[in-house]
Write a protein that holds these residues in place. Structure first.
Motif, PDB file in Angstrom:
ATOM      1  N   ALA A 136       0.828  -1.254   0.205  1.00  0.00           N
ATOM      2  CA  ALA A 136      -0.045  -0.031  -0.044  1.00  0.00           C
ATOM      3  C   ALA A 136       0.905   1.325  -0.086  1.00  0.00           C
ATOM      4  O   ALA A 136       0.210   2.387   0.381  1.00  0.00           O
ATOM      5  N   LEU A 137       2.279   1.305  -0.199  1.00  0.00           N
ATOM      6  CA  LEU A 137       3.218   2.353  -0.113  1.00  0.00           C
ATOM      7  C   LEU A 137       3.449   2.518  -1.701  1.00  0.00           C
ATOM      8  O   LEU A 137       3.668   1.605  -2.229  1.00  0.00           O
ATOM      9  N   PRO A 138       3.684   3.882  -2.003  1.00  0.00           N
ATOM     10  CA  PRO A 138       4.313   4.110  -3.266  1.00  0.00           C
ATOM     11  C   PRO A 138       5.606   3.682  -3.391  1.00  0.00           C
ATOM     12  O   PRO A 138       6.442   4.119  -2.302  1.00  0.00           O
ATOM     13  N   LEU A 139       6.293   3.355  -4.339  1.00  0.00           N
ATOM     14  CA  LEU A 139       7.552   2.761  -4.483  1.00  0.00           C
ATOM     15  C   LEU A 139       8.146   2.979  -5.903  1.00  0.00           C
ATOM     16  O   LEU A 139       7.610   2.745  -6.850  1.00  0.00           O
ATOM     17  N   LYS A 140       9.258   3.884  -5.693  1.00  0.00           N
ATOM     18  CA  LYS A 140       9.780   4.021  -6.778  1.00  0.00           C
ATOM     19  C   LYS A 140      11.490   4.363  -6.606  1.00  0.00           C
ATOM     20  O   LYS A 140      11.853   5.043  -5.841  1.00  0.00           O
ATOM     21  N   GLY A 141      12.313   3.809  -7.656  1.00  0.00           N
ATOM     22  CA  GLY A 141      13.734   4.208  -7.573  1.00  0.00           C
ATOM     23  C   GLY A 141      14.765   3.021  -8.238  1.00  0.00           C
ATOM     24  O   GLY A 141      13.966   2.087  -8.995  1.00  0.00           O
ATOM     25  N   ASP A 194      15.248   8.799  -4.930  1.00  0.00           N
ATOM     26  CA  ASP A 194      16.272   9.480  -5.390  1.00  0.00           C
ATOM     27  C   ASP A 194      17.192   9.809  -4.195  1.00  0.00           C
ATOM     28  O   ASP A 194      17.578  10.992  -4.022  1.00  0.00           O
ATOM     29  N   GLY A 195      17.261   8.800  -3.149  1.00  0.00           N
ATOM     30  CA  GLY A 195      18.261   8.908  -2.147  1.00  0.00           C
ATOM     31  C   GLY A 195      17.230   9.523  -0.828  1.00  0.00           C
ATOM     32  O   GLY A 195      18.191   9.850   0.032  1.00  0.00           O
ATOM     33  N   ASN A 196      16.035   9.705  -0.813  1.00  0.00           N
ATOM     34  CA  ASN A 196      15.469  10.203   0.341  1.00  0.00           C
ATOM     35  C   ASN A 196      15.599   9.201   1.436  1.00  0.00           C
ATOM     36  O   ASN A 196      15.017   8.161   1.357  1.00  0.00           O
ATOM     37  N   LYS A 197      16.516   9.497   2.441  1.00  0.00           N
ATOM     38  CA  LYS A 197      16.557   8.424   3.532  1.00  0.00           C
ATOM     39  C   LYS A 197      15.437   8.205   4.420  1.00  0.00           C
ATOM     40  O   LYS A 197      15.342   6.905   4.548  1.00  0.00           O
ATOM     41  N   GLU A 198      14.695   9.137   4.763  1.00  0.00           N
ATOM     42  CA  GLU A 198      13.626   8.692   5.510  1.00  0.00           C
ATOM     43  C   GLU A 198      12.724   7.930   4.694  1.00  0.00           C
ATOM     44  O   GLU A 198      12.224   6.784   5.445  1.00  0.00           O
ATOM     45  N   LEU A 199      12.234   8.461   3.415  1.00  0.00           N
ATOM     46  CA  LEU A 199      11.309   7.363   2.730  1.00  0.00           C
ATOM     47  C   LEU A 199      11.994   5.971   2.635  1.00  0.00           C
ATOM     48  O   LEU A 199      11.189   4.854   2.558  1.00  0.00           O
ATOM     49  N   SER A 200      13.242   6.128   2.267  1.00  0.00           N
ATOM     50  CA  SER A 200      13.900   4.801   1.909  1.00  0.00           C
ATOM     51  C   SER A 200      13.811   3.737   3.099  1.00  0.00           C
ATOM     52  O   SER A 200      13.733   2.801   3.309  1.00  0.00           O
ATOM     53  N   ASN A 201      14.050   4.317   4.394  1.00  0.00           N
ATOM     54  CA  ASN A 201      14.161   3.755   5.540  1.00  0.00           C
ATOM     55  C   ASN A 201      12.631   3.048   5.768  1.00  0.00           C
ATOM     56  O   ASN A 201      12.603   1.856   6.105  1.00  0.00           O
ATOM     57  N   VAL A 202      11.765   3.906   5.513  1.00  0.00           N
ATOM     58  CA  VAL A 202      10.342   3.305   5.716  1.00  0.00           C
ATOM     59  C   VAL A 202       9.987   2.207   4.784  1.00  0.00           C
ATOM     60  O   VAL A 202       9.618   1.118   5.165  1.00  0.00           O
ATOM     61  N   ILE A 203      10.450   2.263   3.554  1.00  0.00           N
ATOM     62  CA  ILE A 203      10.193   1.170   2.437  1.00  0.00           C
ATOM     63  C   ILE A 203      10.952   0.065   2.959  1.00  0.00           C
ATOM     64  O   ILE A 203      10.335  -1.285   2.862  1.00  0.00           O
ATOM     65  N   ASN A 204      12.320   0.055   3.146  1.00  0.00           N
ATOM     66  CA  ASN A 204      13.145  -1.021   3.536  1.00  0.00           C
ATOM     67  C   ASN A 204      12.734  -1.731   4.663  1.00  0.00           C
ATOM     68  O   ASN A 204      12.797  -2.941   4.812  1.00  0.00           O
ATOM     69  N   ASP A 205      12.270  -1.036   5.747  1.00  0.00           N
ATOM     70  CA  ASP A 205      11.846  -1.674   7.109  1.00  0.00           C
ATOM     71  C   ASP A 205      10.181  -2.443   6.707  1.00  0.00           C
ATOM     72  O   ASP A 205      10.031  -3.616   7.107  1.00  0.00           O
ATOM     73  N   SER A 206       9.706  -1.829   5.861  1.00  0.00           N
ATOM     74  CA  SER A 206       8.553  -2.482   5.595  1.00  0.00           C
ATOM     75  C   SER A 206       8.571  -3.772   4.816  1.00  0.00           C
ATOM     76  O   SER A 206       8.096  -4.876   4.842  1.00  0.00           O
ATOM     77  N   ILE A 207       9.524  -3.585   3.829  1.00  0.00           N
ATOM     78  CA  ILE A 207       9.877  -4.959   3.230  1.00  0.00           C
ATOM     79  C   ILE A 207      10.554  -6.052   4.146  1.00  0.00           C
ATOM     80  O   ILE A 207      10.173  -7.187   3.873  1.00  0.00           O
ATOM     81  N   ASN A 208      11.393  -5.553   4.790  1.00  0.00           N
ATOM     82  CA  ASN A 208      12.044  -6.461   5.807  1.00  0.00           C
ATOM     83  C   ASN A 208      10.981  -7.120   6.791  1.00  0.00           C
ATOM     84  O   ASN A 208      11.032  -8.382   7.350  1.00  0.00           O
ATOM     85  N   ASP A 209       9.849  -6.342   7.175  1.00  0.00           N
ATOM     86  CA  ASP A 209       9.044  -6.878   8.031  1.00  0.00           C
ATOM     87  C   ASP A 209       7.989  -7.962   7.557  1.00  0.00           C
ATOM     88  O   ASP A 209       7.349  -8.665   8.038  1.00  0.00           O
ATOM     89  N   ASN A 210       7.900  -7.950   6.184  1.00  0.00           N
ATOM     90  CA  ASN A 210       7.364  -8.940   5.198  1.00  0.00           C
ATOM     91  C   ASN A 210       8.177  -9.565   4.269  1.00  0.00           C
ATOM     92  O   ASN A 210       7.833  -9.961   3.298  1.00  0.00           O
ATOM     93  N   ILE A 211       9.438  -9.898   4.814  1.00  0.00           N
ATOM     94  CA  ILE A 211      10.164 -10.635   3.793  1.00  0.00           C
ATOM     95  C   ILE A 211       9.954 -11.963   3.258  1.00  0.00           C
ATOM     96  O   ILE A 211      10.234 -12.261   2.319  1.00  0.00           O
ATOM     97  N   ILE A 212       9.245 -12.706   4.026  1.00  0.00           N
ATOM     98  CA  ILE A 212       9.003 -13.990   3.697  1.00  0.00           C
ATOM     99  C   ILE A 212       8.028 -13.858   2.733  1.00  0.00           C
ATOM    100  O   ILE A 212       7.785 -14.453   1.559  1.00  0.00           O
TER     101      ILE A 212
END
Length: 249
Positions: A136-141, A194-212
């Motif tokens: 449910a989160l927009p993702l681009k990069g 484009d390197g936005n650290k705050e948004l990147s951390n949110v997406i990476n955390d969401s990915i790893n919370d649902n990694i399986i």
């Protein structure tokens, strides 16, 4: 008389090409006999002996190193199917040859072979491109990424038959099917938004919370790439050595 002599030379040349120029088996390929009552155990031991060569490559057989294992470019998912476009370039897998064979069953190497594998740990890296929505989160990069995974279990099925060429039998690998199940893992995508650290951390955390769940969507593409890679290797080996060389009575 000259014609008889030429005919004799021709016949001799044909028999020599068929029977006299077999490629000798390298000493690192352990031969298991069909009559061996512990054939499956022998085959597993043969793979263990072969493992260092698998990692470093066998240039004499035109087989490249599998450490790292280069899977090239993959399309992981398409927006029309999953709501997100994900593609990967220069995908490399590390520690792929550290697998353990936990179970192996065969019909004396002809017919169906099944192996169950445990891969304690492997890592992947490459260059990704992504656009769409994830969880449910927009993702681009686009950028480089790194993933680390552990306790991967896989079931591998082989279909092996025989073919005859110039009166000599060879094995033929007709199919490989790989199905894997992820244990644990973490992944990091660099340069999201484009390197936005705050948004990147949110997406990476969401990915790893649902990694399986995410890994289960990604695995089919990797499985197909692995099937293709190992099919190419098996084909090379079976074209070089005869069935009797690889599996004598």
């Amino acid at each position: 008389m000259a014609q008889q002599f030429l005919f004799y030379i021709l016949i001799l040349s044909v028999f020599s090409s068929i029977f006299g120029e077999l490629n000798p088996l390298p000493d690192y390929i352990k031969v298991c006999r069909k009559s061996d009552l512990n054939f499956d155990k022998c085959f597993v031991n043969a793979i263990e002996i072969l493992r260092p060569k698998i990692a470093k490559g066998m240039p004499e057989l035109n087989i490249p190193p599998l450490e790292p294992l280069d899977l090239g470019d993959l399309v992981i998912s398409k927006k029309q199917d999953t709501g997100i476009d994900i593609s990967v370039k220069n995908l490399r897998v590390y520690n792929a040859t550290t697998f353990k064979i936990t179970n192996f069953k065969s019909e004396n190497f002809v017919g169906h072979l099944t192996a169950e594998l445990l891969l304690p740990r492997f890592e992947i890296e490459g260059f990704y491109s992504v656009e769409g929505r994830l969880l449910a989160l927009p993702l681009k990069g686009s950028g480089d990424f790194h993933g680390s995974f552990s306790n991967i279990r896989a079931k591998v099925k082989f279909d092996v038959g025989r073919i005859e060429k110039n009166g000599v039998e060879y094995f033929k690998l007709s199919q490989i099917n790989i199905k894997a199940k992820m244990g644990k893992g973490r992944i990091k995508l660099n340069n999201l938004f484009d390197g936005n650290k705050e948004l990147s951390n949110v997406i990476n955390d969401s990915i790893n919370d649902n990694i399986i769940a995410i890994a289960n969507d990604i695995l089919p593409s990797i499985e197909k790439a692995l099937e293709k890679k190992f099919s190419e290797i098996g084909k090379k080996v079976f074209e070089i050595f005869t069935a009797n060389q690889l599996l004598p009575n």
